[in-house]
Scaffold this motif. Structure first.
Motif, PDB file in Angstrom:
ATOM      1  N   SER A  85       0.822  -1.204   0.000  1.00 36.78           N
ATOM      2  CA  SER A  85       0.000   0.000   0.000  1.00 36.78           C
ATOM      3  C   SER A  85       0.859   1.258   0.000  1.00 36.78           C
ATOM      4  O   SER A  85       2.039   1.241   0.371  1.00 36.78           O
ATOM      5  N   TRP A 183      -6.048   3.641  -1.691  1.00 35.28           N
ATOM      6  CA  TRP A 183      -5.765   2.624  -0.673  1.00 35.28           C
ATOM      7  C   TRP A 183      -4.801   1.580  -1.226  1.00 35.28           C
ATOM      8  O   TRP A 183      -3.802   1.240  -0.610  1.00 35.28           O
ATOM      9  N   TYR A 184      -5.138   1.038  -2.420  1.00 33.79           N
ATOM     10  CA  TYR A 184      -4.288   0.038  -3.069  1.00 33.79           C
ATOM     11  C   TYR A 184      -4.304   0.286  -4.574  1.00 33.79           C
ATOM     12  O   TYR A 184      -5.156   1.021  -5.092  1.00 33.79           O
ATOM     13  N   ARG A 185      -3.373  -0.316  -5.252  1.00 35.45           N
ATOM     14  CA  ARG A 185      -3.252  -0.135  -6.701  1.00 35.45           C
ATOM     15  C   ARG A 185      -4.564  -0.514  -7.391  1.00 35.45           C
ATOM     16  O   ARG A 185      -5.186  -1.533  -7.077  1.00 35.45           O
TER      17      ARG A 185
END
Length: 452
Positions: A85, A183-185
């Motif tokens: 992250s 938040w994330y890819r």
């Protein structure tokens, strides 16, 4: 242990050592204490030793500098290269950049780490003593080896520089084209994640100097945050006109204003609007929000308004000589950041900005007392705590504290005979004494040499 299998004239077998473990359990009892300035104190320590327990040992661990707490927290904050992250990579870059800055300012730390006995040799000696991974001595040896190995990696110039550039590359790849982080890819940009990573980058610039690549990412993130704040302020104004109410700033908006204050940016129209809502609606804010509001108002030279919010914040503090000043209130609420720690760190900055040095020092004492393990509650809480400790006289030189252990009024040990392998700038001492049950030490007398 020998096992043999036999059939007719043939036999085969094995012989191995079988460890016999004690039915007892290792128990550690602690007695925390603190001194202010040049105070002297006495603490009764014989209550730490059960009369029926054997063997007994006493470990005296003191530090006169918060820099030691920072060093102990950096490996946990850096994490591992397996993280994914944006916030984790931000924390890793933050820890690596600070470690490199400390290594340049304190070369004696690197010298100590390189001179430390190899952890492999230590564990080999434990193996020779027929100790297994089930024994506390083996586990303690592994923990110490891992701690030194992690610190050595952080303070090795070539290794840390390579990891630092990798962290920057990962942050760059995770930053979206509009400047935000998610938040994330693969997810949309998120305001809270973006302001969290941007704050880490801004703090690194102040503590360790500017990096062109990191500064470019920070500038892009600030442009996106400014646009997001403008959109939210527009919605707030529409709601106020429609419902005839006043909207208080959210904690994200206050964190955005704090980031602007950290970067020394002058308030724009949206920032001024949010500040005008923070003061009259301060009773709706959490303690964390109030502390951020004080910091922002002070930086904007609105000292009278800042004093109003600061007084409201001060009313929630609790103080004790041992623990310092802290918040014992549900308004220092739990969040994804951590319970209390971010609120405590924000309040320290608020009181410092207002010129209340005594209160900020008392609150910093509680922050130090809260550090009883390898890190504070969460990576974000650890990052906040490290920031506050490094900002406060981080590199002052000074001797370790003096102590004397006495039994029946007679000194039996003292710090003058302790060999300190750590750099003197850390002011850190850790000494282990073997204790006989019939001759248990009774008192620990501690004297401070330097102002804390």
């Amino acid at each position: 242990c020998r096992a043999v299998a036999q059939a007719g004239a043939y036999s085969d077998g094995e012989e191995r050592l079988l460890p016999v473990l004690s039915p007892t359990v290792q128990l550690t009892r602690t007695l925390p204490f603190s001194l202010h300035g040049r105070e002297t104190g006495e603490w009764r320590i014989d209550s730490l030793f059960p009369l029926s327990a054997q063997p007994l040992s006493l470990t005296v661990e003191t530090t006169a500098r918060p820099l030691w707490y920072v060093l102990g927290a950096l490996p946990s904050l850096a994490g591992t290269p397996r993280i994914i992250s944006a916030t984790e990579w931000g924390n890793r870059y933050y820890a690596l950049a600070l470690a490199q800055a400390l290594a340049k300012q304190h070369p004696e730390i690197c010298q100590w780490l390189n001179a430390f006995p190899a952890e492999a040799d230590t564990l080999a000696r434990l193996k020779e003593a027929l100790l297994t991974d089930l024994t506390p001595w083996w586990q303690a040896g592994q923990a110490e080896a891992q701690r030194i190995r992690s610190l050595r990696g952080l303070f090795d110039e070539e290794t840390a520089a390579a990891h630092r550039y990798t962290a920057l590359d990962q942050l760059r790849s995770l930053q979206l084209s509009d400047g935000s982080w998610s938040w994330y890819r693969g997810m949309k940009g998120h305001a809270s994640i973006t302001v969290e990573v941007a704050t880490l980058l801004a703090r690194v610039e102040q503590l360790a100097g500017s990096d062109p690549s990191a500064h470019a990412m920070l500038a892009s993130a600030c442009r996106w945050l400014q646009g997001e704040a403008a959109r939210q302020v527009s919605r707030m104004k529409q709601r106020e006109a429609k419902d005839h109410v006043q909207c208080e700033p959210t904690e994200w908006q206050l964190r955005y204003l704090y980031l602007r204050a950290l970067l020394g940016l002058k308030p724009d129209a949206d920032a001024r609007y949010l500040m005008t809502r923070a003061v009259p609606l301060r009773h709706r804010l959490t303690l964390y929000g109030k502390a951020l509001a004080v910091r922002v108002l002070q930086q904007a030279d609105q000292k009278d308004r800042a004093a109003e919010v600061l007084q409201s914040l001060r009313e929630y503090t609790v103080s004790t000589p041992e623990m310092g000043s802290y918040f014992d209130s549900p308004r220092a609420e739990w969040s994804g950041a951590a319970y209390r720690i971010p609120t405590q760190c924000a309040a320290i900055e608020a009181f410092e900005a207002a010129g209340d040095t005594l209160m900020s020092q008392a609150m910093r004492l509680w922050l130090l007392q809260a550090k009883r393990t390898q890190q504070w509650e969460t990576p974000l809480a650890t990052a906040d705590a490290v920031w506050n400790l490094l900002r406060h006289r981080p590199l002052a030189q000074g001797d370790a504290l003096d102590y004397t252990i006495s039994q029946q009024g007679h000194p039996v040990a003292n710090s003058s005979k302790v060999h300190v392998s750590l750099p003197a700038s850390l002011g850190y001492v850790r000494q282990v004494y073997q204790v006989e049950t019939q001759d248990t030490a009774q008192w620990l007398r501690q004297a401070g040499r330097v102002p804390t």
